[in-house]
Design a protein around this motif. Sequence first.
Motif, PDB file in Angstrom:
ATOM      1  N   ILE A  81      17.408  45.992  29.486  1.00  0.00           N
ATOM      2  CA  ILE A  81      16.142  44.922  28.859  1.00  0.00           C
ATOM      3  C   ILE A  81      15.797  43.298  30.033  1.00  0.00           C
ATOM      4  CG2 ILE A  81      16.623  46.476  26.807  1.00  0.00           C
ATOM      5  CD1 ILE A  81      17.712  43.722  25.707  1.00  0.00           C
ATOM      6  N   THR A  82      16.789  43.720  30.799  1.00  0.00           N
ATOM      7  CA  THR A  82      16.473  41.674  31.535  1.00  0.00           C
ATOM      8  C   THR A  82      15.657  41.982  33.199  1.00  0.00           C
ATOM      9  OG1 THR A  82      18.186  41.225  29.800  1.00  0.00           O
ATOM     10  CG2 THR A  82      17.596  39.958  31.878  1.00  0.00           C
ATOM     11  N   THR A  83      14.836  41.473  33.265  1.00  0.00           N
ATOM     12  CA  THR A  83      14.674  41.782  34.202  1.00  0.00           C
ATOM     13  C   THR A  83      15.481  40.513  35.414  1.00  0.00           C
ATOM     14  OG1 THR A  83      11.891  41.791  33.981  1.00  0.00           O
ATOM     15  CG2 THR A  83      12.516  40.989  36.347  1.00  0.00           C
ATOM     16  N   PHE A  84      15.985  40.811  36.568  1.00  0.00           N
ATOM     17  CA  PHE A  84      17.219  39.935  36.896  1.00  0.00           C
ATOM     18  C   PHE A  84      16.231  39.951  38.543  1.00  0.00           C
ATOM     19  CE2 PHE A  84      20.095  41.583  34.561  1.00  0.00           C
ATOM     20  CZ  PHE A  84      20.535  41.255  34.336  1.00  0.00           C
TER      21      PHE A  84
ATOM     22  N   ARG B 100      19.395  35.992  43.050  1.00  0.00           N
ATOM     23  CA  ARG B 100      20.438  34.931  42.520  1.00  0.00           C
ATOM     24  C   ARG B 100      21.664  35.418  41.781  1.00  0.00           C
ATOM     25  NH1 ARG B 100      20.813  30.849  39.560  1.00  0.00           N
ATOM     26  NH2 ARG B 100      18.977  31.359  38.950  1.00  0.00           N
ATOM     27  N   GLU B 101      20.633  35.909  40.503  1.00  0.00           N
ATOM     28  CA  GLU B 101      21.767  36.230  39.067  1.00  0.00           C
ATOM     29  C   GLU B 101      22.343  37.857  39.323  1.00  0.00           C
ATOM     30  OE1 GLU B 101      18.314  34.597  35.823  1.00  0.00           O
ATOM     31  OE2 GLU B 101      18.418  36.731  36.840  1.00  0.00           O
ATOM     32  N   ILE B 102      21.624  38.082  40.619  1.00  0.00           N
ATOM     33  CA  ILE B 102      22.359  39.640  40.665  1.00  0.00           C
ATOM     34  C   ILE B 102      23.634  39.157  41.524  1.00  0.00           C
ATOM     35  CG2 ILE B 102      22.364  41.808  42.305  1.00  0.00           C
ATOM     36  CD1 ILE B 102      21.420  41.882  39.358  1.00  0.00           C
ATOM     37  N   ARG B 103      24.174  38.499  42.239  1.00  0.00           N
ATOM     38  CA  ARG B 103      24.650  37.886  42.793  1.00  0.00           C
ATOM     39  C   ARG B 103      25.905  37.055  41.867  1.00  0.00           C
ATOM     40  NH1 ARG B 103      21.752  35.061  48.819  1.00  0.00           N
ATOM     41  NH2 ARG B 103      21.181  36.494  49.159  1.00  0.00           N
ATOM     42  N   SER B 104      25.020  36.344  41.062  1.00  0.00           N
ATOM     43  CA  SER B 104      26.556  35.790  40.631  1.00  0.00           C
ATOM     44  C   SER B 104      27.259  36.878  39.730  1.00  0.00           C
ATOM     45  CB  SER B 104      25.024  35.028  39.146  1.00  0.00           C
ATOM     46  OG  SER B 104      24.932  34.078  39.778  1.00  0.00           O
ATOM     47  N   ILE B 105      26.505  38.344  39.107  1.00  0.00           N
ATOM     48  CA  ILE B 105      27.136  38.871  38.737  1.00  0.00           C
ATOM     49  C   ILE B 105      28.386  39.315  39.445  1.00  0.00           C
ATOM     50  CG2 ILE B 105      26.932  40.961  36.605  1.00  0.00           C
ATOM     51  CD1 ILE B 105      24.081  40.012  36.379  1.00  0.00           C
ATOM     52  N   LYS B 106      27.684  40.241  40.555  1.00  0.00           N
ATOM     53  CA  LYS B 106      28.308  41.044  41.425  1.00  0.00           C
ATOM     54  C   LYS B 106      29.554  40.116  41.711  1.00  0.00           C
ATOM     55  CE  LYS B 106      28.008  42.598  46.169  1.00  0.00           C
ATOM     56  NZ  LYS B 106      27.230  42.545  47.538  1.00  0.00           N
ATOM     57  N   SER B 107      29.882  39.110  41.918  1.00  0.00           N
ATOM     58  CA  SER B 107      30.186  37.664  42.343  1.00  0.00           C
ATOM     59  C   SER B 107      31.936  37.880  41.309  1.00  0.00           C
ATOM     60  CB  SER B 107      30.411  36.827  42.915  1.00  0.00           C
ATOM     61  OG  SER B 107      29.305  36.282  41.068  1.00  0.00           O
ATOM     62  N   CYS B 108      32.003  38.497  40.195  1.00  0.00           N
ATOM     63  CA  CYS B 108      32.598  38.393  39.035  1.00  0.00           C
ATOM     64  C   CYS B 108      33.304  39.526  38.794  1.00  0.00           C
ATOM     65  CB  CYS B 108      32.140  38.013  37.453  1.00  0.00           C
ATOM     66  SG  CYS B 108      30.577  36.640  37.186  1.00  0.00           S
ATOM     67  N   GLN B 109      32.771  41.462  39.408  1.00  0.00           N
ATOM     68  CA  GLN B 109      32.563  41.848  39.606  1.00  0.00           C
ATOM     69  C   GLN B 109      33.923  42.024  40.845  1.00  0.00           C
ATOM     70  OE1 GLN B 109      30.341  45.024  40.938  1.00  0.00           O
ATOM     71  NE2 GLN B 109      31.652  46.843  39.535  1.00  0.00           N
ATOM     72  N   ASN B 110      33.743  40.978  41.907  1.00  0.00           N
ATOM     73  CA  ASN B 110      33.900  41.136  43.021  1.00  0.00           C
ATOM     74  C   ASN B 110      35.503  40.375  42.505  1.00  0.00           C
ATOM     75  OD1 ASN B 110      32.524  42.457  44.422  1.00  0.00           O
ATOM     76  ND2 ASN B 110      31.493  40.412  45.274  1.00  0.00           N
ATOM     77  N   GLN B 111      35.595  39.314  41.851  1.00  0.00           N
ATOM     78  CA  GLN B 111      36.360  38.448  41.586  1.00  0.00           C
ATOM     79  C   GLN B 111      37.825  39.531  40.492  1.00  0.00           C
ATOM     80  OE1 GLN B 111      36.349  35.529  38.790  1.00  0.00           O
ATOM     81  NE2 GLN B 111      37.354  34.831  38.405  1.00  0.00           N
ATOM     82  N   CYS B 112      37.107  40.603  39.928  1.00  0.00           N
ATOM     83  CA  CYS B 112      37.773  41.726  39.324  1.00  0.00           C
ATOM     84  C   CYS B 112      38.584  42.257  40.319  1.00  0.00           C
ATOM     85  CB  CYS B 112      37.150  41.948  38.300  1.00  0.00           C
ATOM     86  SG  CYS B 112      36.503  40.930  36.994  1.00  0.00           S
ATOM     87  N   MET B 113      37.996  42.774  41.478  1.00  0.00           N
ATOM     88  CA  MET B 113      38.720  44.566  41.847  1.00  0.00           C
ATOM     89  C   MET B 113      39.645  43.404  42.885  1.00  0.00           C
ATOM     90  SD  MET B 113      37.162  46.905  41.879  1.00  0.00           S
ATOM     91  CE  MET B 113      37.191  46.518  39.681  1.00  0.00           C
ATOM     92  N   ARG B 114      39.340  41.984  43.661  1.00  0.00           N
ATOM     93  CA  ARG B 114      40.653  41.524  43.594  1.00  0.00           C
ATOM     94  C   ARG B 114      42.002  41.894  43.277  1.00  0.00           C
ATOM     95  NH1 ARG B 114      35.603  38.345  45.624  1.00  0.00           N
ATOM     96  NH2 ARG B 114      34.939  39.107  47.327  1.00  0.00           N
TER      97      ARG B 114
END
Length: 257
Positions: free
Chosen positions: A55-58, A61-75
Motif C-alpha cells: 500500500i506504499t509508493t516507492f 532510492r527506497e527500493i535500493r535500501s530494501i534491496k540492500s537488506c535482502q542482499n545482506q541476508c543472502m550473503r
Amino acid sequence: MHNKIIHGTNQVRCNSRFLQQLLSLGVNKNSLDYLLLAYFYAQIVRPQLEYGLAITTFNLREIRSIKSCQNQCMRQIFGGRPFTSTKVMLHLLNLPTMKDRVSILQAQFLLRSFSLFDDALLTKLLPYLQLQHFKKTKKQKQFVIDSHHSKLQEKHVKLLSQCRNDLIVDRILWIPKTSSGRSRCLRWRLGWLPLDKPQACPCHPNVLFRRSHSISCLDMHKRLQMLRTIDDPLSYLLNQLPPTFLTKKSRRPRPFL
C-alpha cells in the motif's frame, strides 16, 4: 517512509544478533543447512521488510535500501563478501528480488478486493475504478518468468545463464549430499574459486586458475564424458539432476513467493 526502511534494517540487524547468540550457545553455523536458513529468512526476516509494501509508493532510492537488506541476508546465508553479487543466490533459492516482490504483493492486495463483502468500502468503489480481473496463479507465475528473462538480458549474467531455466529451488540445495559436496557445488554455481581469488595454476604457473581455465586444465569434458561443445560441463551436469526423489514421501521445497 524513511522510518519504515530504518525499521526494516534494524530488524535484519536484530536477526543477525540472534544468530550470533545461537553461535555463542554452541550452535555450529556449518550444521545449519542453506535451505533451512532460506526458510528462516522467508518466514521471519522478510515479513519485517515487507511491512506496508503493498500500500506504499516507492522511489528508486527506497527500493535500493530494501534491496540492500535482502542482499545482506543472502550473503550471510551463503557466506559471501560485502560486495558479492546475489543474482545467482536468489535464483538458486527461487527467491524474487524485492522490486519484484513489491509488484507481487501489490497484485495480491488488489486481487483480495474481489473477495470482500458487498458492503465493504472498497467494493463500493470498484465500479468506479478501472480494474481488470485476472487469474492470480497464472499471472503471478508469468510475471516471475518474464522478470527472470529480463535479468538474463542484463550485463554480467554469465553465471546466472548457466543455471537451470526452470524457476524452482535448485536441486543441489535439497537432494541427499554431504555438506562438503553441497558447498563445493554451490561455490561452483556462485563462481567462487579456492582462496577466494585467482591464484597461479599448479600445472601452468603462467596462467591464473580461473573458472574458464579450470574446465580445460582439469579436463572436465573427458572426466564427465561430455561433448566439447558444452561450455560448462559441470553446470550442465548439475542442471540434469532429477527434480524429485524416487521415494513416494519425498516432496520438493515450496517456492518462497
